[in-house]
Motif scaffolding. Structure first.
Motif, PDB file in Angstrom:
ATOM      1  N   THR A 101      24.897  38.652  33.540  1.00 13.45           N
ATOM      2  CA  THR A 101      25.932  39.325  34.343  1.00 13.45           C
ATOM      3  C   THR A 101      27.111  39.777  33.494  1.00 13.45           C
ATOM      4  OG1 THR A 101      25.395  37.928  36.238  1.00 13.45           O
ATOM      5  CG2 THR A 101      27.556  39.014  36.267  1.00 13.45           C
ATOM      6  N   ARG A 102      27.506  41.045  33.663  1.00 16.90           N
ATOM      7  CA  ARG A 102      28.733  41.533  33.025  1.00 16.90           C
ATOM      8  C   ARG A 102      29.685  42.144  34.046  1.00 16.90           C
ATOM      9  NH1 ARG A 102      27.013  38.537  30.328  1.00 16.90           N
ATOM     10  NH2 ARG A 102      26.419  38.572  28.147  1.00 16.90           N
ATOM     11  N   THR A 103      29.143  42.421  35.240  1.00 23.03           N
ATOM     12  CA  THR A 103      29.993  42.914  36.325  1.00 23.03           C
ATOM     13  C   THR A 103      29.593  42.194  37.607  1.00 23.03           C
ATOM     14  OG1 THR A 103      29.991  45.095  35.281  1.00 23.03           O
ATOM     15  CG2 THR A 103      30.855  44.976  37.507  1.00 23.03           C
ATOM     16  N   VAL A 104      30.593  41.795  38.365  1.00 23.75           N
ATOM     17  CA  VAL A 104      30.339  41.099  39.633  1.00 23.75           C
ATOM     18  C   VAL A 104      30.939  41.923  40.763  1.00 23.75           C
ATOM     19  CG1 VAL A 104      30.714  38.975  40.951  1.00 23.75           C
ATOM     20  CG2 VAL A 104      30.497  38.871  38.453  1.00 23.75           C
ATOM     21  N   LEU A 105      30.166  42.080  41.814  1.00 27.14           N
ATOM     22  CA  LEU A 105      30.724  42.637  43.050  1.00 27.14           C
ATOM     23  C   LEU A 105      30.665  41.533  44.089  1.00 27.14           C
ATOM     24  CD1 LEU A 105      31.786  45.051  44.736  1.00 27.14           C
ATOM     25  CD2 LEU A 105      29.415  45.480  45.407  1.00 27.14           C
ATOM     26  N   ASP A 106      31.830  41.087  44.517  1.00 26.17           N
ATOM     27  CA  ASP A 106      31.901  40.037  45.545  1.00 26.17           C
ATOM     28  C   ASP A 106      32.389  40.678  46.832  1.00 26.17           C
ATOM     29  OD1 ASP A 106      32.409  37.735  47.102  1.00 26.17           O
ATOM     30  OD2 ASP A 106      34.472  37.700  46.362  1.00 26.17           O
ATOM     31  N   MET A 107      31.555  40.636  47.843  1.00 24.07           N
ATOM     32  CA  MET A 107      31.937  41.217  49.124  1.00 24.07           C
ATOM     33  C   MET A 107      32.009  40.111  50.160  1.00 24.07           C
ATOM     34  SD  MET A 107      30.293  44.504  51.074  1.00 24.07           S
ATOM     35  CE  MET A 107      30.258  45.518  49.609  1.00 24.07           C
ATOM     36  N   GLY A 108      33.222  39.830  50.593  1.00 18.69           N
ATOM     37  CA  GLY A 108      33.428  38.766  51.573  1.00 18.69           C
ATOM     38  C   GLY A 108      33.927  39.332  52.880  1.00 18.69           C
ATOM     39  N   GLY A 109      34.417  38.420  53.711  1.00 18.81           N
ATOM     40  CA  GLY A 109      34.844  38.813  55.045  1.00 18.81           C
ATOM     41  C   GLY A 109      36.087  39.669  55.051  1.00 18.81           C
ATOM     42  N   GLN A 110      37.026  39.373  54.164  1.00 23.04           N
ATOM     43  CA  GLN A 110      38.279  40.131  54.227  1.00 23.04           C
ATOM     44  C   GLN A 110      38.640  40.825  52.924  1.00 23.04           C
ATOM     45  OE1 GLN A 110      41.549  37.549  55.206  1.00 23.04           O
ATOM     46  NE2 GLN A 110      41.651  36.663  53.158  1.00 23.04           N
ATOM     47  N   ASP A 111      37.899  40.574  51.877  1.00 21.28           N
ATOM     48  CA  ASP A 111      38.174  41.355  50.676  1.00 21.28           C
ATOM     49  C   ASP A 111      36.915  41.591  49.858  1.00 21.28           C
ATOM     50  OD1 ASP A 111      37.830  39.142  48.956  1.00 21.28           O
ATOM     51  OD2 ASP A 111      39.931  38.593  49.137  1.00 21.28           O
ATOM     52  N   THR A 112      36.995  42.598  49.042  1.00 22.72           N
ATOM     53  CA  THR A 112      35.915  42.941  48.122  1.00 22.72           C
ATOM     54  C   THR A 112      36.510  43.028  46.733  1.00 22.72           C
ATOM     55  OG1 THR A 112      34.703  44.154  49.810  1.00 22.72           O
ATOM     56  CG2 THR A 112      34.195  44.702  47.533  1.00 22.72           C
ATOM     57  N   LYS A 113      35.819  42.421  45.781  1.00 24.29           N
ATOM     58  CA  LYS A 113      36.344  42.423  44.417  1.00 24.29           C
ATOM     59  C   LYS A 113      35.282  42.935  43.467  1.00 24.29           C
ATOM     60  CE  LYS A 113      37.754  37.696  45.381  1.00 24.29           C
ATOM     61  NZ  LYS A 113      36.930  37.671  46.567  1.00 24.29           N
ATOM     62  N   ALA A 114      35.722  43.695  42.515  1.00 22.24           N
ATOM     63  CA  ALA A 114      34.873  44.041  41.385  1.00 22.24           C
ATOM     64  C   ALA A 114      35.449  43.318  40.181  1.00 22.24           C
ATOM     65  CB  ALA A 114      34.879  45.547  41.155  1.00 22.24           C
ATOM     66  N   ILE A 115      34.593  42.612  39.459  1.00 22.80           N
ATOM     67  CA  ILE A 115      35.077  41.785  38.344  1.00 22.80           C
ATOM     68  C   ILE A 115      34.224  42.082  37.115  1.00 22.80           C
ATOM     69  CG2 ILE A 115      35.645  39.437  37.598  1.00 22.80           C
ATOM     70  CD1 ILE A 115      35.192  38.585  40.593  1.00 22.80           C
ATOM     71  N   ARG A 116      34.881  42.383  36.020  1.00 19.41           N
ATOM     72  CA  ARG A 116      34.145  42.526  34.754  1.00 19.41           C
ATOM     73  C   ARG A 116      34.272  41.196  34.016  1.00 19.41           C
ATOM     74  NH1 ARG A 116      35.419  45.439  30.044  1.00 19.41           N
ATOM     75  NH2 ARG A 116      37.248  46.329  31.032  1.00 19.41           N
ATOM     76  N   VAL A 117      33.137  40.685  33.573  1.00 20.93           N
ATOM     77  CA  VAL A 117      33.130  39.319  33.022  1.00 20.93           C
ATOM     78  C   VAL A 117      32.586  39.300  31.600  1.00 20.93           C
ATOM     79  CG1 VAL A 117      32.896  38.199  35.256  1.00 20.93           C
ATOM     80  CG2 VAL A 117      30.853  38.807  33.993  1.00 20.93           C
ATOM     81  N   ALA A 118      33.004  38.273  30.886  1.00 17.05           N
ATOM     82  CA  ALA A 118      32.482  38.033  29.543  1.00 17.05           C
ATOM     83  C   ALA A 118      31.244  37.140  29.651  1.00 17.05           C
ATOM     84  CB  ALA A 118      33.549  37.360  28.692  1.00 17.05           C
ATOM     85  N   ALA A 119      30.563  36.981  28.540  1.00 18.70           N
ATOM     86  CA  ALA A 119      29.333  36.192  28.549  1.00 18.70           C
ATOM     87  C   ALA A 119      29.583  34.739  28.943  1.00 18.70           C
ATOM     88  CB  ALA A 119      28.680  36.251  27.171  1.00 18.70           C
ATOM     89  N   ASP A 120      30.802  34.252  28.697  1.00 21.05           N
ATOM     90  CA  ASP A 120      31.103  32.856  29.058  1.00 21.05           C
ATOM     91  C   ASP A 120      31.615  32.724  30.492  1.00 21.05           C
ATOM     92  OD1 ASP A 120      33.613  33.955  28.911  1.00 21.05           O
ATOM     93  OD2 ASP A 120      34.389  32.556  27.417  1.00 21.05           O
TER      94      ASP A 120
END
Lengths: 272, 425
Positions: A101-120
């Motif tokens: 994973t290097r990008t996360v899309l978290d879609m919840g009830g009241q917010d949506t986040k896009a997160i760019r992540v490092a290998a750790d």
């Protein structure tokens, strides 16, 4: 109840719609999960999901070395030992579930986040929806409410749509009006729902682009259970998403991993 | 985190109160003032003519900090002003529509308004006053940077043409001021005002440079706001000179004390880009300071001082020409710091050894905020430094969600701590 296990750690993600909990053993393997509706009593939701988690694993609270809270209600978890934002937790949890994973899309009830992540699992950048609920699970809840359908059944119906309508509004509240207008014009329910899914997917793509899309992309949060949303996102992205049974628990899992850091003597990693 | 600059804060409060009291007295005496904006205020010229200066932007932000802005915004909205325009403008319109009265002061009517093209809202805003008061409005057309990264400089033919254009405009403004006051421009008075600004600007620049070193000795958002207020309201005055001389001396003492008594854990050095969140001014800064963050530099100080903090020195022997040149260079600098922020931010974060950059876009100021997301991407393409993008407003509490803001800030500091733990420079 047995209380003589090697220590476990737990993460509790108090979200706006559902509260999730994950139990980790010392090897960072998932030893249990639990999920309940949050409701209006955040404190009770945290207690109840934790009780359910322990009961499911046959453990007493003494077996848990550290409990970490995350989600908007994280500071209301009275028995929590540390609090970490859901941004850091989803990043950490997603990388734990899918190491590429290097990008996360978290879609919840009241917010949506896009997160760019490092290998750790560390957060490089993130972007969230602003004060508006458009592009979040709440958008689907509004559609379910106005069409008098169960939320869990939306994906299956939407997936049968062939001519999706365009939901042009960027406001969840106004979307209800727009959906009703499509109903009044005789549009099929499945096409309306498919249009609603596409509207959310489109907004999510904009968020993802703000952080810079890097494969592989992992889809987390409660809406990651929605197969139609997965399909629509994959269509827009032109690539597969990493999704699994545990992805709705990624926030709680990340919290449990931060709790495990404390167990392993790494407690200064995140906390002030 | 650092030792507070107490003397500078008290003196800034006292000076800005005296400025407000002076404006209140003018209003009570039915006298007028020149209305001008911080980018290109022409304060020195007005001082030479002894025309009192009123800066509506500063007055507006004061109403946001004091909590009286919301009523002014509401008043303007009730008159049909939409919700998505500059909230400085809207609060100011609300103020004029309710008779230029605030709870503890009144404000004089304008005899003249001076705007520049540094912000297009300035012109529309000043046109509102013109409609209300039928007074002269002078708009300075400031030639901008035509080749990003390579602005024309003294000695270039392009610069000479720009300067000639500025001098002609300045002569028009001088004629206007002579008509309003009934007296000729006294070049010696203008020279004195420019000399005062030279000294203020030199010390302001030295203050900002102090924070490039470690340890930093002031917060560029909290204390920087005080320096900025005094610089704008008192430029061209002896009081301003004394203030900045004292402030620099105090900070040098603080720096020595910081070196003698270092803190156990170094703060996270942050660069701030954008406008402050004035309705939650102290709370906003505390959201960072309680987590160990210190704003060591701020782009706000560049554009909101009209480029005055860059240390430009006027040639007091040829005051009119030098004033025109300074107005061109400093206002252009202010514009470039907003519109061409990408490369500048990379250099700025390196110069101040920042651990992170905080972008704060405000919904109602497109001049400052429109390019922030692009500037952030440009910075990220050249640096791995963590960045945080927040969006709220500089005036309207309805556009601010403190809980969401806090959540993003918490996540930003989690990243900073992880990086420091991992040995990030």
């Amino acid at each position: 109840m047995t209380c003589f296990h090697p220590p476990f750690t737990a993460g509790i993600d108090v979200g706006s719609t559902q509260t999730k909990a994950v139990l980790l053993d010392v090897s960072a393997r998932i030893a249990g999960t639990a999920i309940i509706d949050t409701g209006f009593d955040v404190d009770a939701a945290a207690h109840n999901v934790y009780a359910r988690l322990l009961a499911g694993a046959g453990l007493c609270a003494d077996a848990i070395h550290t409990v970490a809270g995350t989600g908007y209600g994280r500071f209301r978890i009275a028995f929590g030992d540390l609090q970490v934002t859901e941004i850091s937790c989803h990043a950490r949890g997603a990388v734990h579930l899918f190491p590429a994973t290097r990008t996360v899309l978290d879609m919840g009830g009241q917010d949506t986040k896009a997160i760019r992540v490092a290998a750790d699992g560390g957060v490089i950048d993130f972007s969230m929806n602003d004060k508006c609920a458009a592009g979040t699970g709440r958008f689907l809840s509004a559609a379910a409410a106005v069409l008098e359908m169960p939320l869990d059944g939306l994906a299956a119906v939407a997936a049968t749509g062939c001519n999706p309508v365009t939901i042009s509004t960027t406001c969840t509240v106004f979307a209800e009006t727009e959906i009703l207008a499509w109903v009044a014009r005789g549009k099929a329910i499945n096409d309306i729902l498919l249009g609603a899914h596409q509207a959310i997917a489109s907004r999510s793509l904009a968020l993802l682009k703000r952080v810079g899309l890097q494969p592989a992309i992992t889809f987390t949060g409660g809406v990651s259970r929605n197969s139609c949303m997965v399909d629509q996102l994959e269509r827009l992205l032109g690539s597969r998403l990493q999704v699994g049974e545990q992805t709705p628990f990624a926030g709680a899992l990340g919290a449990a991993l931060f709790a495990r850091d404390r167990l392993m003597g790494l407690q200064q990693a995140v906390l002030p | 985190m650092t030792f507070p600059a107490i003397r500078a804060k008290i003196e800034a409060t006292s000076l800005l109160e005296s400025w407000s009291e002076r404006l209140d007295q003018l209003a009570q005496q039915q006298r007028t003032a020149a209305y001008a904006f911080v980018m290109g205020s022409c304060a020195e010229l007005l001082a030479a003519f002894e025309i009192p200066l009123f800066l509506p932007e500063i007055n507006c932000l004061q109403t946001a900090i004091s909590g009286t802005a919301q009523g002014l915004l509401q008043h303007a909205e009730e008159q049909g002003y939409p919700s998505d325009i500059c909230n400085y403008l809207k609060a100011d319109v609300g103020l004029h529509l309710q008779g230029r009265r605030l709870p503890h002061k009144r404000l004089p009517a304008p005899c003249l308004a001076i705007a520049t093209t540094a912000c297009n809202t300035y012109i529309k805003w000043a046109e509102v006053w013109q409609r209300l008061y039928d007074m002269p409005l002078f708009v300075f057309d400031i030639p901008g940077t035509r080749n990003p990264g390579h602005p024309s400089q003294p000695g270039d033919p392009a610069f000479a043409a720009d300067l000639a254009y500025m001098i002609e405009q300045l002569r028009d403004l001088i004629s206007l001021c002579e008509r309003i006051t009934g007296r000729r421009l006294d070049p010696d008075r203008l020279s004195h005002a420019l000399d005062c600004t030279n000294r203020m600007s030199r010390d302001f620049n030295a203050i900002l440079k102090l924070n490039r070193q470690e340890p930093a000795c002031f917060d560029a958002v909290r204390q920087g706001g005080a320096y900025l207020g005094v610089f704008n309201a008192f430029r061209g005055t002896d009081a301003g000179v004394r203030y900045f001389s004292n402030a620099l001396e105090e900070l040098q003492q603080i720096r020595q004390r910081c070196l003698r008594e270092p803190v156990a854990e170094a703060p996270f050095r942050l660069l701030f880009a954008g406008l402050p969140c004035y309705p939650l001014y102290s709370r906003f800064i505390r959201m960072f300071s309680t987590q160990g963050g210190l704003f060591v530099s701020s782009t706000y100080l560049q554009f909101a001082s009209g480029g005055g903090c860059m240390g430009y020195q006027y040639d007091t022997k040829r005051p009119v020409e030098s004033f025109a040149e300074g107005l061109l260079l400093t206002t252009r600098e202010a514009m470039d710091s907003m519109f061409l922020a990408g490369d500048r931010l990379f250099e700025a974060q390196a110069a101040c050894r920042a651990d992170g950059v905080v972008f704060h876009g405000v919904k109602s100021c497109r001049t400052v905020s429109t390019g922030l997301a692009d500037a952030r991407l440009a910075l990220q393409s050249r640096s791995s430094i963590p960045t945080l993008l927040l969006e709220s407003d500089m005036m309207d509490r309805r556009l601010i969600s403190p809980a969401q803001m806090q959540n993003r800030i918490d996540a930003f500091f989690e990243t900073l701590r992880l990086r420091r733990k991992a040995g990030a420079p």
